[in-house]
Scaffold this motif. Structure first.
Motif, PDB file in Angstrom:
ATOM      1  N   VAL A  71       0.848  -1.183   0.000  1.00 51.51           N
ATOM      2  CA  VAL A  71       0.000   0.000   0.000  1.00 51.51           C
ATOM      3  C   VAL A  71       0.888   1.239   0.000  1.00 51.51           C
ATOM      4  O   VAL A  71       1.859   1.300   0.767  1.00 51.51           O
ATOM      5  N   PRO A  72       0.586   2.226  -0.854  1.00 46.49           N
ATOM      6  CA  PRO A  72       1.376   3.464  -0.781  1.00 46.49           C
ATOM      7  C   PRO A  72       1.006   4.236   0.496  1.00 46.49           C
ATOM      8  O   PRO A  72      -0.165   4.473   0.764  1.00 46.49           O
ATOM      9  N   TYR A  73       2.009   4.584   1.273  1.00 51.15           N
ATOM     10  CA  TYR A  73       1.791   5.316   2.525  1.00 51.15           C
ATOM     11  C   TYR A  73       2.597   6.602   2.463  1.00 51.15           C
ATOM     12  O   TYR A  73       3.799   6.569   2.194  1.00 51.15           O
ATOM     13  N   LYS A  74       1.941   7.723   2.712  1.00 49.66           N
ATOM     14  CA  LYS A  74       2.598   9.024   2.592  1.00 49.66           C
ATOM     15  C   LYS A  74       3.275   9.397   3.902  1.00 49.66           C
ATOM     16  O   LYS A  74       2.650   9.438   4.960  1.00 49.66           O
ATOM     17  N   ILE A  75       4.561   9.683   3.785  1.00 48.33           N
ATOM     18  CA  ILE A  75       5.339  10.186   4.913  1.00 48.33           C
ATOM     19  C   ILE A  75       6.002  11.464   4.430  1.00 48.33           C
ATOM     20  O   ILE A  75       6.856  11.433   3.554  1.00 48.33           O
ATOM     21  N   GLY A  76       5.574  12.575   4.971  1.00 50.24           N
ATOM     22  CA  GLY A  76       6.070  13.860   4.495  1.00 50.24           C
ATOM     23  C   GLY A  76       5.543  14.134   3.104  1.00 50.24           C
ATOM     24  O   GLY A  76       4.343  14.125   2.865  1.00 50.24           O
ATOM     25  N   ASP A  77       6.449  14.324   2.150  1.00 49.21           N
ATOM     26  CA  ASP A  77       6.053  14.577   0.769  1.00 49.21           C
ATOM     27  C   ASP A  77       6.215  13.347  -0.126  1.00 49.21           C
ATOM     28  O   ASP A  77       5.911  13.402  -1.313  1.00 49.21           O
ATOM     29  N   ALA A  78       6.706  12.255   0.439  1.00 55.13           N
ATOM     30  CA  ALA A  78       6.992  11.068  -0.364  1.00 55.13           C
ATOM     31  C   ALA A  78       6.036   9.925  -0.012  1.00 55.13           C
ATOM     32  O   ALA A  78       5.524   9.840   1.094  1.00 55.13           O
ATOM     33  N   PHE A  79       5.808   9.061  -0.992  1.00 52.36           N
ATOM     34  CA  PHE A  79       5.007   7.861  -0.784  1.00 52.36           C
ATOM     35  C   PHE A  79       5.936   6.651  -0.728  1.00 52.36           C
ATOM     36  O   PHE A  79       6.826   6.502  -1.564  1.00 52.36           O
ATOM     37  N   PHE A  80       5.703   5.777   0.249  1.00 52.94           N
ATOM     38  CA  PHE A  80       6.466   4.549   0.396  1.00 52.94           C
ATOM     39  C   PHE A  80       5.491   3.382   0.300  1.00 52.94           C
ATOM     40  O   PHE A  80       4.391   3.429   0.849  1.00 52.94           O
ATOM     41  N   HIS A  81       5.899   2.334  -0.387  1.00 45.70           N
ATOM     42  CA  HIS A  81       5.063   1.137  -0.481  1.00 45.70           C
ATOM     43  C   HIS A  81       5.384   0.255   0.719  1.00 45.70           C
ATOM     44  O   HIS A  81       6.515  -0.194   0.884  1.00 45.70           O
ATOM     45  N   VAL A  82       4.376   0.034   1.546  1.00 41.68           N
ATOM     46  CA  VAL A  82       4.537  -0.782   2.748  1.00 41.68           C
ATOM     47  C   VAL A  82       3.483  -1.888   2.732  1.00 41.68           C
ATOM     48  O   VAL A  82       2.478  -1.806   2.020  1.00 41.68           O
ATOM     49  N   SER A  83       3.715  -2.897   3.541  1.00 42.59           N
ATOM     50  CA  SER A  83       2.743  -3.991   3.619  1.00 42.59           C
ATOM     51  C   SER A  83       1.464  -3.498   4.290  1.00 42.59           C
ATOM     52  O   SER A  83       1.473  -2.510   5.032  1.00 42.59           O
TER      53      SER A  83
END
Length: 135
Positions: A71-83
């Motif tokens: 799932v894309p998760y937004k941290i700050g201005d960036a999206f990270f793909h996390v489980s």
């Protein structure tokens, strides 16, 4: 601006002018500052409640997602793909943090309103109808 003389009835209704002492002026100024602070906190509270609502909506959406997907998760201005479980855990932490912030703002707002009520009582006792503190 139209200027006119007061009628006798208006003069009598106005009563005697009450002298504004330094301490009275300080209370009026404090009431004004508290009122502005109250408006600011109410605005922050509205924003935090909206954020909380959005987090609840995202949490509901994630319940429908597949367990194997990232799932894309937004941290700050960036999206990270996390489980998915990790995203749900991070959302839970964010929700708890926002709830704490909302509670703190509500407590602060209650304290400000209590203080404003005390000032209103003092000022209305001194000035009666000659002062308007309704917000």
């Amino acid at each position: 601006m139209n200027r006119r003389m007061l009628t006798r009835e208006e003069e009598e209704a106005a009563g005697e002018e009450i002298e504004v002492r330094r301490e009275d002026q300080d209370k009026i100024n404090k009431f004004s500052r508290l009122h502005q602070h109250e408006l600011s906190i109410e605005e922050k509270l509205t924003t935090k409640n909206k954020e909380k609502e959005e987090l609840d909506d995202v949490t509901t959406e994630l319940e429908l997602a597949d367990e194997d997907e990232t799932v894309p998760y937004k941290i700050g201005d960036a999206f990270f793909h996390v489980s998915l479980p990790q995203a749900q855990e991070m959302l839970g932490i964010s929700s708890a943090k926002i709830e704490d912030e909302i509670t703190a703002l509500e407590d602060k707002l209650a304290g400000i309103r209590d203080e404003m009520t005390e000032l209103k009582v003092d000022l209305y006792a001194r000035f009666g109808k000659t002062i308007n503190l309704e917000t």
